[in-house]
Design a protein around this motif. Structure first.
Motif, PDB file in Angstrom:
ATOM      1  N   VAL A  54       6.544   2.613   4.054  1.00  0.00           N
ATOM      2  CA  VAL A  54       5.342   2.143   4.880  1.00  0.00           C
ATOM      3  C   VAL A  54       5.964   0.997   5.659  1.00  0.00           C
ATOM      4  CG1 VAL A  54       2.972   1.149   5.703  1.00  0.00           C
ATOM      5  CG2 VAL A  54       3.158   3.219   3.851  1.00  0.00           C
ATOM      6  N   ALA A  55       5.837   0.700   6.950  1.00  0.00           N
ATOM      7  CA  ALA A  55       6.306  -0.368   7.646  1.00  0.00           C
ATOM      8  C   ALA A  55       5.230  -1.407   7.589  1.00  0.00           C
ATOM      9  CB  ALA A  55       6.932  -0.186   9.127  1.00  0.00           C
ATOM     10  N   GLU A  56       5.310  -2.563   7.049  1.00  0.00           N
ATOM     11  CA  GLU A  56       4.173  -3.529   7.070  1.00  0.00           C
ATOM     12  C   GLU A  56       4.874  -4.746   7.488  1.00  0.00           C
ATOM     13  OE1 GLU A  56       2.313  -4.117   3.216  1.00  0.00           O
ATOM     14  OE2 GLU A  56       1.380  -1.981   3.338  1.00  0.00           O
ATOM     15  N   ASN A  57       4.373  -5.365   8.563  1.00  0.00           N
ATOM     16  CA  ASN A  57       5.211  -6.258   9.309  1.00  0.00           C
ATOM     17  C   ASN A  57       6.723  -6.464   9.320  1.00  0.00           C
ATOM     18  OD1 ASN A  57       2.394  -7.477   9.886  1.00  0.00           O
ATOM     19  ND2 ASN A  57       2.318  -8.281   7.549  1.00  0.00           N
ATOM     20  N   ASN A  58       7.228  -5.407   9.523  1.00  0.00           N
ATOM     21  CA  ASN A  58       8.712  -5.093   9.579  1.00  0.00           C
ATOM     22  C   ASN A  58       9.289  -5.194   8.357  1.00  0.00           C
ATOM     23  OD1 ASN A  58       8.529  -4.513  12.356  1.00  0.00           O
ATOM     24  ND2 ASN A  58       8.643  -6.497  13.138  1.00  0.00           N
ATOM     25  N   VAL A  59       8.706  -5.080   7.350  1.00  0.00           N
ATOM     26  CA  VAL A  59       9.019  -4.833   5.852  1.00  0.00           C
ATOM     27  C   VAL A  59       8.733  -3.463   5.469  1.00  0.00           C
ATOM     28  CG1 VAL A  59       9.264  -5.967   3.748  1.00  0.00           C
ATOM     29  CG2 VAL A  59       9.186  -7.538   5.604  1.00  0.00           C
ATOM     30  N   ALA A  60       9.728  -3.058   4.585  1.00  0.00           N
ATOM     31  CA  ALA A  60       9.425  -1.765   4.000  1.00  0.00           C
ATOM     32  C   ALA A  60       8.567  -1.759   2.716  1.00  0.00           C
ATOM     33  CB  ALA A  60      10.622  -1.032   3.689  1.00  0.00           C
ATOM     34  N   ARG A  61       7.529  -1.209   2.512  1.00  0.00           N
ATOM     35  CA  ARG A  61       6.707  -1.320   1.252  1.00  0.00           C
ATOM     36  C   ARG A  61       6.465   0.211   0.854  1.00  0.00           C
ATOM     37  NH1 ARG A  61       7.617  -5.949   0.111  1.00  0.00           N
ATOM     38  NH2 ARG A  61       6.834  -7.521   1.557  1.00  0.00           N
TER      39      ARG A  61
END
Length: 129
Positions: A54-61
């Motif tokens: 998932v893209a969260e604030n342009n970081v992959a989680r």
């Protein structure tokens, strides 16, 4: 398919059915359940689970979600693991790991949506490519 144990009562006036016999069948329902779904071609499924990023604030989680059976190229998400407005990494996912910085480009408004018709499913799948 899945194997389920069910108990049913079947009339047996002529005595042809005996204890311990097995049967196969299908259960049909005219009810539908709408669940969030993802295109099958963006998932790597192991058993009943799939790991997605998932893209969260342009970081992959990374998230592990339980998925249902393929339905016309879509897999329903069985449990609350994703929200309808979350963006899922679809292309280049094999290059992504937890914490990878992302640049989201050409994304549809949402990927986690139950398709209303097969045509919409195909249209959404084309957007993912």
């Amino acid at each position: 398919g899945r194997t389920l144990r069910v108990r049913i009562e079947v009339p047996n006036a002529d005595g042809l059915l005996k204890s311990g016999l097995f049967a196969e069948g299908e259960i049909f329902s005219d009810q539908t359940m709408e669940k969030p779904a993802l295109p099958s071609n963006i998932l790597t499924v192991v058993g009943r689970n799939a790991d997605v990023f998932v893209a969260e604030n342009n970081v992959a989680r990374q998230r592990r979600v339980a998925v249902g059976n393929d339905q016309n190229g879509w897999r329903p998400i069985e449990h609350a693991g994703l929200k309808p407005d979350e963006l899922i990494v679809a292309q280049g996912r094999e290059l992504v790991s937890e914490g990878t910085r992302l640049r989201v480009v050409n994304s549809p408004e949402t990927l986690v949506n139950p398709p209303e018709t097969a045509e919409k499913a195909e249209e959404a799948e084309e957007q993912v490519k």
